[in-house]
Design a protein around this motif. Structure first.
Motif, PDB file in Angstrom:
ATOM      1  N   ARG A  98     -13.966   0.777  38.523  1.00 16.95           N
ATOM      2  CA  ARG A  98     -13.128   1.536  39.069  1.00 16.95           C
ATOM      3  C   ARG A  98     -11.461   1.879  38.272  1.00 16.95           C
ATOM      4  O   ARG A  98     -10.931   0.711  37.770  1.00 16.95           O
ATOM      5  CB  ARG A  98     -12.393   0.422  40.703  1.00 16.95           C
ATOM      6  CG  ARG A  98     -11.495   0.978  41.344  1.00 16.95           C
ATOM      7  CD  ARG A  98     -11.843  -0.138  42.379  1.00 16.95           C
ATOM      8  NE  ARG A  98     -12.995   0.551  43.672  1.00 16.95           N
ATOM      9  CZ  ARG A  98     -12.863  -0.612  44.759  1.00 16.95           C
ATOM     10  NH1 ARG A  98     -12.902  -1.527  44.851  1.00 16.95           N
ATOM     11  NH2 ARG A  98     -14.313  -0.503  44.968  1.00 16.95           N
ATOM     12  N   LEU A  99     -10.850   2.740  38.414  1.00 19.26           N
ATOM     13  CA  LEU A  99      -9.503   2.547  37.143  1.00 19.26           C
ATOM     14  C   LEU A  99      -8.475   3.524  38.374  1.00 19.26           C
ATOM     15  O   LEU A  99      -8.650   4.058  39.747  1.00 19.26           O
ATOM     16  CB  LEU A  99      -9.795   4.314  36.700  1.00 19.26           C
ATOM     17  CG  LEU A  99     -11.149   3.827  35.687  1.00 19.26           C
ATOM     18  CD1 LEU A  99     -11.072   5.129  35.140  1.00 19.26           C
ATOM     19  CD2 LEU A  99     -10.440   2.913  34.810  1.00 19.26           C
ATOM     20  N   GLY A 100      -7.086   3.356  38.274  1.00 21.07           N
ATOM     21  CA  GLY A 100      -6.331   3.321  38.803  1.00 21.07           C
ATOM     22  C   GLY A 100      -6.010   5.009  38.313  1.00 21.07           C
ATOM     23  O   GLY A 100      -5.412   5.650  37.135  1.00 21.07           O
ATOM     24  N   CYS A 101      -6.171   5.770  39.180  1.00 21.41           N
ATOM     25  CA  CYS A 101      -5.421   7.654  38.879  1.00 21.41           C
ATOM     26  C   CYS A 101      -4.312   7.902  39.683  1.00 21.41           C
ATOM     27  O   CYS A 101      -3.856   7.472  40.180  1.00 21.41           O
ATOM     28  CB  CYS A 101      -6.831   8.696  39.024  1.00 21.41           C
ATOM     29  SG  CYS A 101      -8.381   8.184  38.347  1.00 21.41           S
ATOM     30  N   ARG A 102      -3.651   8.780  38.716  1.00 26.79           N
ATOM     31  CA  ARG A 102      -2.338   9.113  38.850  1.00 26.79           C
ATOM     32  C   ARG A 102      -2.503  10.657  38.271  1.00 26.79           C
ATOM     33  O   ARG A 102      -2.552  10.903  36.960  1.00 26.79           O
ATOM     34  CB  ARG A 102      -1.096   8.245  38.355  1.00 26.79           C
ATOM     35  CG  ARG A 102      -0.375   7.722  39.878  1.00 26.79           C
ATOM     36  CD  ARG A 102      -0.093   7.976  40.924  1.00 26.79           C
ATOM     37  NE  ARG A 102       0.089   6.993  41.270  1.00 26.79           N
ATOM     38  CZ  ARG A 102       1.765   6.336  41.716  1.00 26.79           C
ATOM     39  NH1 ARG A 102       2.332   6.176  41.401  1.00 26.79           N
ATOM     40  NH2 ARG A 102       1.237   5.243  42.594  1.00 26.79           N
ATOM     41  N   ASN A 103      -2.327  12.048  39.383  1.00 28.34           N
ATOM     42  CA  ASN A 103      -2.686  13.115  38.708  1.00 28.34           C
ATOM     43  C   ASN A 103      -3.969  13.412  38.093  1.00 28.34           C
ATOM     44  O   ASN A 103      -3.048  14.227  37.155  1.00 28.34           O
ATOM     45  CB  ASN A 103      -1.124  13.796  38.068  1.00 28.34           C
ATOM     46  CG  ASN A 103       0.258  13.754  39.131  1.00 28.34           C
ATOM     47  OD1 ASN A 103       0.212  13.874  40.118  1.00 28.34           O
ATOM     48  ND2 ASN A 103       1.262  12.879  38.211  1.00 28.34           N
ATOM     49  N   GLY A 104      -4.133  12.603  38.539  1.00 27.24           N
ATOM     50  CA  GLY A 104      -6.212  13.408  37.582  1.00 27.24           C
ATOM     51  C   GLY A 104      -5.939  12.660  36.243  1.00 27.24           C
ATOM     52  O   GLY A 104      -7.192  12.880  35.436  1.00 27.24           O
ATOM     53  N   VAL A 105      -5.629  11.820  35.715  1.00 29.83           N
ATOM     54  CA  VAL A 105      -5.976  10.924  34.718  1.00 29.83           C
ATOM     55  C   VAL A 105      -5.194   9.525  34.881  1.00 29.83           C
ATOM     56  O   VAL A 105      -4.934   9.104  36.253  1.00 29.83           O
ATOM     57  CB  VAL A 105      -4.150  11.225  33.595  1.00 29.83           C
ATOM     58  CG1 VAL A 105      -4.196  12.607  33.606  1.00 29.83           C
ATOM     59  CG2 VAL A 105      -3.592  10.706  34.464  1.00 29.83           C
ATOM     60  N   PRO A 106      -5.737   8.582  34.419  1.00 30.02           N
ATOM     61  CA  PRO A 106      -5.993   7.309  34.675  1.00 30.02           C
ATOM     62  C   PRO A 106      -5.067   6.598  33.994  1.00 30.02           C
ATOM     63  O   PRO A 106      -4.069   7.132  32.929  1.00 30.02           O
ATOM     64  CB  PRO A 106      -7.203   6.756  33.528  1.00 30.02           C
ATOM     65  CG  PRO A 106      -7.907   7.690  32.871  1.00 30.02           C
ATOM     66  CD  PRO A 106      -6.821   8.888  33.211  1.00 30.02           C
ATOM     67  N   VAL A 107      -4.466   5.250  34.993  1.00 27.60           N
ATOM     68  CA  VAL A 107      -3.206   4.520  34.569  1.00 27.60           C
ATOM     69  C   VAL A 107      -3.261   3.153  34.981  1.00 27.60           C
ATOM     70  O   VAL A 107      -2.439   2.219  33.788  1.00 27.60           O
ATOM     71  CB  VAL A 107      -1.971   5.439  35.447  1.00 27.60           C
ATOM     72  CG1 VAL A 107      -1.514   7.010  35.425  1.00 27.60           C
ATOM     73  CG2 VAL A 107      -2.170   5.255  36.818  1.00 27.60           C
ATOM     74  N   HIS A 108      -4.433   2.911  35.156  1.00 29.84           N
ATOM     75  CA  HIS A 108      -4.539   1.406  35.417  1.00 29.84           C
ATOM     76  C   HIS A 108      -6.189   1.307  35.510  1.00 29.84           C
ATOM     77  O   HIS A 108      -6.515   2.101  35.441  1.00 29.84           O
ATOM     78  CB  HIS A 108      -4.238   1.249  36.870  1.00 29.84           C
ATOM     79  CG  HIS A 108      -4.218  -0.162  36.988  1.00 29.84           C
ATOM     80  ND1 HIS A 108      -4.417  -1.447  37.019  1.00 29.84           N
ATOM     81  CD2 HIS A 108      -5.334  -0.223  38.526  1.00 29.84           C
ATOM     82  CE1 HIS A 108      -4.506  -2.366  37.302  1.00 29.84           C
ATOM     83  NE2 HIS A 108      -5.154  -1.042  38.904  1.00 29.84           N
ATOM     84  N   PHE A 109      -6.321   0.106  35.158  1.00 28.47           N
ATOM     85  CA  PHE A 109      -7.767  -0.521  34.893  1.00 28.47           C
ATOM     86  C   PHE A 109      -8.361  -1.283  35.792  1.00 28.47           C
ATOM     87  O   PHE A 109      -7.541  -2.637  36.410  1.00 28.47           O
ATOM     88  CB  PHE A 109      -8.670  -1.452  33.250  1.00 28.47           C
ATOM     89  CG  PHE A 109     -10.616  -0.994  33.659  1.00 28.47           C
ATOM     90  CD1 PHE A 109     -10.220  -0.636  33.340  1.00 28.47           C
ATOM     91  CD2 PHE A 109      -9.486  -2.594  33.729  1.00 28.47           C
ATOM     92  CE1 PHE A 109     -11.851  -0.653  33.420  1.00 28.47           C
ATOM     93  CE2 PHE A 109     -11.854  -2.210  34.159  1.00 28.47           C
ATOM     94  CZ  PHE A 109     -12.773  -2.762  33.525  1.00 28.47           C
ATOM     95  N   ASP A 110      -8.638  -1.338  36.812  1.00 25.72           N
ATOM     96  CA  ASP A 110      -8.662  -1.904  39.025  1.00 25.72           C
ATOM     97  C   ASP A 110      -9.489  -3.408  37.867  1.00 25.72           C
ATOM     98  O   ASP A 110      -9.106  -4.108  37.908  1.00 25.72           O
ATOM     99  CB  ASP A 110      -9.120  -1.607  39.072  1.00 25.72           C
ATOM    100  CG  ASP A 110      -8.172  -1.639  40.764  1.00 25.72           C
ATOM    101  OD1 ASP A 110      -7.519  -2.411  41.038  1.00 25.72           O
ATOM    102  OD2 ASP A 110      -9.251  -2.011  41.838  1.00 25.72           O
ATOM    103  N   ARG A 111     -11.583  -3.226  38.194  1.00 25.79           N
ATOM    104  CA  ARG A 111     -11.725  -4.029  37.592  1.00 25.79           C
ATOM    105  C   ARG A 111     -13.239  -3.209  37.823  1.00 25.79           C
ATOM    106  O   ARG A 111     -13.733  -2.237  37.428  1.00 25.79           O
ATOM    107  CB  ARG A 111     -11.389  -4.864  39.148  1.00 25.79           C
ATOM    108  CG  ARG A 111     -12.111  -3.658  39.845  1.00 25.79           C
ATOM    109  CD  ARG A 111     -11.993  -5.575  41.185  1.00 25.79           C
ATOM    110  NE  ARG A 111     -12.739  -4.906  42.881  1.00 25.79           N
ATOM    111  CZ  ARG A 111     -13.888  -4.755  42.802  1.00 25.79           C
ATOM    112  NH1 ARG A 111     -15.014  -4.948  42.711  1.00 25.79           N
ATOM    113  NH2 ARG A 111     -14.485  -4.100  44.564  1.00 25.79           N
ATOM    114  N   MET A 112     -14.281  -4.197  36.885  1.00 25.78           N
ATOM    115  CA  MET A 112     -15.553  -3.584  36.616  1.00 25.78           C
ATOM    116  C   MET A 112     -16.474  -3.524  38.062  1.00 25.78           C
ATOM    117  O   MET A 112     -15.780  -4.721  39.177  1.00 25.78           O
ATOM    118  CB  MET A 112     -15.851  -4.743  35.676  1.00 25.78           C
ATOM    119  CG  MET A 112     -15.534  -4.486  34.433  1.00 25.78           C
ATOM    120  SD  MET A 112     -17.057  -5.630  33.394  1.00 25.78           S
ATOM    121  CE  MET A 112     -17.564  -7.448  34.155  1.00 25.78           C
ATOM    122  N   LEU A 113     -17.260  -2.890  38.632  1.00 28.21           N
ATOM    123  CA  LEU A 113     -18.520  -2.945  39.510  1.00 28.21           C
ATOM    124  C   LEU A 113     -19.424  -3.781  39.658  1.00 28.21           C
ATOM    125  O   LEU A 113     -19.732  -3.194  38.730  1.00 28.21           O
ATOM    126  CB  LEU A 113     -18.172  -1.604  40.853  1.00 28.21           C
ATOM    127  CG  LEU A 113     -16.526  -0.092  40.327  1.00 28.21           C
ATOM    128  CD1 LEU A 113     -16.906   0.961  40.984  1.00 28.21           C
ATOM    129  CD2 LEU A 113     -15.812  -1.642  41.358  1.00 28.21           C
TER     130      LEU A 113
END
Ligand code: T3P
Length: 113
Positions: A98-113
């Motif tokens: 699960r990634l955090g995205c802004r304007n279509g690009v990743p900005v944060h690694f949230d966690r593995m699923l």
């Protein structure tokens, strides 16, 4: 969010996997090389071993948090040391993420699923 995207790349993208073959040695080397042990030991950090284009394609639509459909090869580094002696234990996984995205690009690694 160009600078956050570059920050994400520095922290979380390593393709192909570089550094050391041993997972602990890999983490100790990479956490230092990517500047994640300056000032403090970053407690947990994941390196993803896929191309930037493939990782970026996880960010779809307008959602802030996006779950990948495919699995990714990654190494999770966890600190067991006390600053300034950061000491990482590394583990490899093949998982969705699960990634955090802004304007279509990743900005944060949230966690593995
Ligand atoms: P960033 O938001 O810069 O990607 O959650 C706090 C930080 O820890 C966050 O930094 C992501 C990182 N982290 C990983 O890299 N892997 C993990 O599995 C978890 C839980 C956190």
């Amino acid at each position: 969010e160009g600078s956050r995207y570059r920050h994400f790349q520095r922290q979380h993208v390593d393709h192909p996997r570089t550094g050391a073959a041993n997972d602990n040695a890999y983490c100790n080397l990479m956490m230092r090389r990517r500047g994640l042990t300056r000032g403090r030991c970053k407690p947990t950090n994941t390196f993803i071993h896929s191309s930037l284009n493939t990782i970026r394609s996880v960010c779809q639509g307008r959602r802030n948090l996006c779950d990948s459909r495919q699995s990714f090869s990654m190494t999770v580094c966890r600190n067991r040391g006390r600053y300034p002696r950061c000491n990482y234990v590394g583990r490899r996984h093949n998982r969705r993420m699960r990634l955090g995205c802004r304007n279509g690009v990743p900005v944060h690694f949230d966690r593995m699923l």
